[in-house]
Design a protein around this motif. Structure first.
Motif, PDB file in Angstrom:
ATOM      1  N   GLU A 261      45.724  86.693  -0.522  1.00  0.00           N
ATOM      2  CA  GLU A 261      44.964  87.545   0.524  1.00  0.00           C
ATOM      3  C   GLU A 261      43.409  87.928  -0.470  1.00  0.00           C
ATOM      4  OE1 GLU A 261      45.045  88.064   3.356  1.00  0.00           O
ATOM      5  OE2 GLU A 261      46.903  87.221   3.797  1.00  0.00           O
ATOM      6  N   VAL A 264      41.304  85.040  -1.065  1.00  0.00           N
ATOM      7  CA  VAL A 264      40.318  85.008  -0.079  1.00  0.00           C
ATOM      8  C   VAL A 264      39.436  85.792   0.089  1.00  0.00           C
ATOM      9  CG1 VAL A 264      40.449  84.409   2.429  1.00  0.00           C
ATOM     10  CG2 VAL A 264      42.055  83.362   1.209  1.00  0.00           C
ATOM     11  N   GLU A 265      39.952  87.098   0.021  1.00  0.00           N
ATOM     12  CA  GLU A 265      38.540  88.190   0.079  1.00  0.00           C
ATOM     13  C   GLU A 265      37.674  87.975  -0.806  1.00  0.00           C
ATOM     14  OE1 GLU A 265      40.892  91.589  -0.260  1.00  0.00           O
ATOM     15  OE2 GLU A 265      41.693  91.575   1.475  1.00  0.00           O
ATOM     16  N   LYS A 281      41.400  80.840   4.558  1.00  0.00           N
ATOM     17  CA  LYS A 281      42.632  81.196   4.287  1.00  0.00           C
ATOM     18  C   LYS A 281      43.755  80.081   4.091  1.00  0.00           C
ATOM     19  CE  LYS A 281      46.256  84.507   5.857  1.00  0.00           C
ATOM     20  NZ  LYS A 281      46.313  85.523   6.939  1.00  0.00           N
ATOM     21  N   GLN A 282      43.660  79.160   5.113  1.00  0.00           N
ATOM     22  CA  GLN A 282      44.722  78.213   5.462  1.00  0.00           C
ATOM     23  C   GLN A 282      44.450  77.228   4.457  1.00  0.00           C
ATOM     24  OE1 GLN A 282      47.155  78.161   7.679  1.00  0.00           O
ATOM     25  NE2 GLN A 282      47.913  76.698   6.097  1.00  0.00           N
ATOM     26  N   TRP A 284      43.391  77.652   1.430  1.00  0.00           N
ATOM     27  CA  TRP A 284      43.893  78.110   0.054  1.00  0.00           C
ATOM     28  C   TRP A 284      45.382  78.301  -0.133  1.00  0.00           C
ATOM     29  CZ3 TRP A 284      43.302  77.647  -4.608  1.00  0.00           C
ATOM     30  CH2 TRP A 284      43.649  78.536  -5.624  1.00  0.00           C
TER      31      TRP A 284
END
Length: 336
Positions: A261, A264-265, A281-282, A284
């Motif tokens: 998380e 991705v941020e 997100k997907q 990664w």
């Protein structure tokens, strides 16, 4: 369509256009003193920011590179063909690239060498729409969306050879940055790509997994696609900096895998106007398993992988003047 794998919306294109050739992103921890750091130019594999870059983006934000005395400058190349040009001519010290690009560059006597792997296997192949599963023989007469890079062309020839076909038996449409729109718009019958990029994009857009024809089941070697490479002249003069770069990168991969998380941020913060959050997100999450373990051996080049790759290239006569496998990589700079 929002940005998915590699296609930017108009505002993003303007934001990154200055990165071509000259402007790049220097990634420093907020407290780092640039005057005390060694600048390291890191050329990337693609002309637009990519989710594969997440480890060094987050690692830089966390200060892993500055702790090693490095000011990491990420440079976006003008085209996929320019990564090795930058590295070979010394305009960049290190690169994120592909194993095949290293092989082809060395065939042109470029002073480059792999110093670390990125992932442990080959997840490249042919992707088609959900429910339209293809065999290699089915590709005859079909139109494929492709990329004009060394890795794509070499493996595509290997796959076709497995069914007694050649490039003359198919039609191709080259995509400048993303093959998937060609498939979704039904302009081609299938596309080339990898599971954690084009495969991820198909799922993100359609909500369904596309069909996948794995290259490794049809003659292509199961060797890592991506690699970290360095200019050999720079390596000889800066071994300690090379080791520091790989220590920071190893730490960055492990941290990014353990904190998806946050990873991705970090990407979102840097490219807030130019990405699809669901896709990144997907992507990664799809990439993390490909590293295997994320310990100090995560970047270790396996001699057998390079031997297998060279043998496959020789078998399919993809390239003349192949070198011994040991000429393409070194593990001399990896963390102990």
């Amino acid at each position: 369509m929002k940005l998915l794998r590699r296609t930017f919306i108009a505002t993003a294109t303007a934001a990154v256009s200055a990165a071509i050739f000259t402007c790049s992103t220097a990634l420093l921890a907020p407290s780092a003193n640039a005057q005390d750091l060694t600048k390291l130019t890191f050329i990337q594999e693609w002309p637009t920011p990519d989710g594969f870059w997440i480890p060094w983006i987050l690692g830089s934000d966390k200060g892993f590179y500055s702790e090693e005395g490095i000011e990491l400058e990420i440079v976006t190349p003008p085209t996929v063909a320019d990564t090795m040009k930058f590295l070979g001519t010394g305009r960049a010290e290190v690169a994120f690239t592909t194993s095949m690009d290293i092989v082809f560059a060395k065939s042109q006597e470029a002073p480059v060498v792999a110093i670390g792997r990125y992932g442990r296997g080959n997840n490249w192949g042919i992707l088609s729409a959900t429910g339209d599963k293809l065999s290699v023989a089915d590709l005859k007469g079909k139109t494929l969306g492709i990329y004009n890079d060394a890795w794509t062309m070499a493996q595509l020839e290997m796959i076709l050879s497995d069914a007694g076909l050649s490039m003359e038996d198919i039609k191709t449409v080259a995509a400048s940055d993303d093959t998937v729109p060609l498939l979704l718009q039904k302009r081609v019958d299938a596309v080339t790509g990898i599971t954690n990029a084009e495969g991820t994009e198909i799922v993100t857009v359609t909500g369904k997994a596309g069909e996948f024809l794995p290259a490794i089941e049809h003659g292509a070697p199961n060797t890592p696609i991506f690699a970290l490479a360095a200019n050999m002249g720079w390596l000889a003069k800066n071994p300690d900096t090379a080791k520091a770069f790989l220590r920071a990168t190893t730490k960055s991969i492990a941290y990014s895998a353990a904190h998806p998380e946050e990873a991705v941020e970090a990407f979102a913060k840097r490219y807030a106007k130019a990405y699809d959050p669901a896709f990144i997100k997907q992507q990664w999450l799809d990439t993390i398993p490909l590293f295997g373990t994320t310990d100090n051996k995560a970047l270790l080049n396996d001699a057998k992988d390079w031997e297998t790759l060279v043998a496959a290239l020789a078998k399919f006569k993809v390239l003349d003047g192949l070198l011994p496998a040991t000429d393409y990589f070194t593990n001399d700079y990896l963390p102990e």
